[in-house]
Design a protein around this motif. Structure first.
Motif, mmCIF file in Angstrom:
data_model
loop_
_atom_site.group_PDB
_atom_site.id
_atom_site.type_symbol
_atom_site.label_atom_id
_atom_site.label_comp_id
_atom_site.label_asym_id
_atom_site.label_seq_id
_atom_site.Cartn_x
_atom_site.Cartn_y
_atom_site.Cartn_z
ATOM 1 N N GLY A 60 -15.680 17.880 27.076
ATOM 2 C CA GLY A 60 -14.983 18.347 25.883
ATOM 3 C C GLY A 60 -13.687 19.048 26.229
ATOM 4 N N ILE A 61 -13.720 19.904 27.246
ATOM 5 C CA ILE A 61 -12.500 20.587 27.692
ATOM 6 C C ILE A 61 -11.451 19.568 28.123
ATOM 7 N N ILE A 62 -11.889 18.575 28.910
ATOM 8 C CA ILE A 62 -10.952 17.564 29.421
ATOM 9 C C ILE A 62 -10.464 16.654 28.302
ATOM 10 N N ALA A 63 -11.365 16.273 27.382
ATOM 11 C CA ALA A 63 -10.965 15.405 26.270
ATOM 12 C C ALA A 63 -9.899 16.065 25.414
ATOM 13 N N VAL A 64 -10.068 17.364 25.169
ATOM 14 C CA VAL A 64 -9.053 18.089 24.401
ATOM 15 C C VAL A 64 -7.738 18.124 25.172
ATOM 16 N N GLY A 65 -7.847 18.283 26.502
ATOM 17 C CA GLY A 65 -6.632 18.271 27.311
ATOM 18 C C GLY A 65 -5.934 16.928 27.309
#
Length: 439
Positions: A60-65
């Motif tokens: 989720g953190i990476i997808a948002v990034g």
């Protein structure tokens, strides 16, 4: 000087900050209970738990990034869906559930240390007022979270956790107990569903705002640099949480023979610490819960206040933060049991949609080329997850057509509709493309 890259020391502080924002009440009490109940099936159960408890939040953190903010992801489905889902997400991880839970859980751990005869209602009220006053004052400086959480309270929390987990490591159980309930028949899937209760996937879609702000303050302002540093922080926090989760599960495994009928992870940690260190252990566990819950409370008030002040700029950040703190203080006085009872249907409704959004966010370059995939996949997932959650909350035992779908008995009847929606979206996208005329 702006270099577009954090130093190793700065990156470490940001990673510890993110860990501190994630690691709260649920993260402390769920792994020990899983370890106790899974017993001899603890390894596959933990694998399933780590997928939802760490893997999905880090994605989720990476997808948002990669694909933008949570609003950018949700807007690909529909603008109205974005407004509703994003607001519901912030309210769920904020004043309606997760923020009140931080105070209620902390108080539950301090309750055994209170003088006999003291009114629990009065004590809970006083504790919650002091707790949220401190959290609000610290949340007034969101740009300073790296200094506070990354350098002070975060390392203190880790040190206390090492103290308790280390005792269990040096005093292992002589044998493993038999697995309880669903862990006996489907340990990995049971662990997967248990991971919902951490709420970390929902949180991962929102924490990026505050983490990105702190990274910008440290001198990284370009998009590529922000994506890289947010991803590095996410990986660091995920590895650290994984190590601690496994240690906490081991605490539950080791105490299973002493507390075979335990139903609360806080009880397990307190019993383990008390067994090894007496009253000092009880005080240490209470301090762990207070630090972890306060860290998360500060981060959640900051994230929610930042989002709603951006959405409704006429109301400043400090007013939103104060409103969330006061509302959460009131809700926390209903008690932990009432909050947890409300949380299950809400999380079961929102988590499937969040999982689909994160997976598609990781594949956004492919999915953006077939725009109908977004509303079709997420839309069908939403219909199934919301209908099932409403049934479970208000009409327990009622039959739904979704009950005959594959994986329904595992609580994942939304998987096939999500795949079917994606397939429909592909067909609709290609059917809507106009063929290019030959020149």
């Amino acid at each position: 000087m702006t270099t577009g890259k954090l130093t190793s020391r700065q990156s470490l502080f940001v990673g510890v900050t993110l860990f501190s924002m994630f690691f709260g009440a649920g993260n402390l009490i769920i792994p020990p209970l899983l370890g106790l109940q899974a017993g001899e099936a603890v390894v596959p159960a933990m694998v399933g738990f780590l997928v939802t408890g760490i893997g999905l939040p880090m994605l989720g953190i990476i997808a948002v990034g990669l694909a933008g903010t949570i609003r950018d992801l949700a807007s690909r489905v529909h603008p109205l869906f974005a407004h509703v889902f994003v607001a519901a997400n912030y309210l769920a991880i904020g004043p309606c559930l997760a923020i009140p839970r931080t105070s209620s859980t902390s108080f539950e751990m301090f309750e055994p240390l209170l003088p006999a005869g003291l009114s629990l209602e009065v004590a809970r009220l006083v504790f919650s007022v002091v707790f949220f006053t401190v959290a609000y004052l610290l949340a007034m400086h969101p740009n300073a979270l790296t200094r506070l959480l990354g350098r002070i309270t975060g390392p203190a929390l880790i040190a206390l956790l090492v103290f308790v987990i280390g005792a269990a490591l040096f005093d292992p159980a002589s044998s493993l107990e038999a697995a309880h309930a669903t862990y006996a028949s489907a340990p990995a899937m049971s662990g997967f569903l248990t991971g919902y209760q951490t709420m970390d996937l929902l949180a991962s879609l929102t924490f990026g705002i505050v983490i990105a702000t702190n990274i910008r303050e440290l001198g990284v302002t370009d998009d590529a640099g922000l994506t890289r540093e947010v991803s590095r922080a996410g990986i660091f926090a995920g590895v650290l949480m994984g190590i601690i989760y496994c240690g906490l599960a081991l605490v539950g495994v080791n105490i299973a023979a002493v507390l075979p009928g335990a139903t609360n992870g806080a009880e397990i940690l307190a019993a383990s610490a008390g067994q090894h260190f007496g009253t000092v252990g009880t005080v240490v566990v209470a301090a762990i819960f207070l630090l972890a819950c306060l860290n998360v409370c500060i981060g959640l008030i900051s994230c929610c206040g930042t989002y709603f002040s951006d959405e409704f700029p006429r109301i400043p950040y400090r007013v939103w933060a104060l409103g969330f703190a006061v509302f959460s203080c009131v809700v926390s006085n209903f008690g932990l049991d009432a909050i947890l009872t409300f949380s299950v249907p809400l999380l079961n409704a929102m988590y499937p949609m969040a999982i689909v959004l994160v997976v598609m966010g990781m594949l956004h370059k492919v999915c953006d080329g077939m725009p109908a995939v977004w509303p079709c996949a997420v839309g069908l997932t939403a219909v199934v997850s919301i209908a099932t959650s409403l049934r479970d909350a208000f009409f327990t035992g009622a039959w739904l057509p979704f009950d005959v779908l594959p994986f329904a008995d595992l609580g994942m009847n939304w998987v096939v509709p999500a795949l079917l929606g994606a397939l429909i979206g592909v067909v609709v996208s290609f059917a809507g493309k106009k063929p290019q005329s030959a020149s």
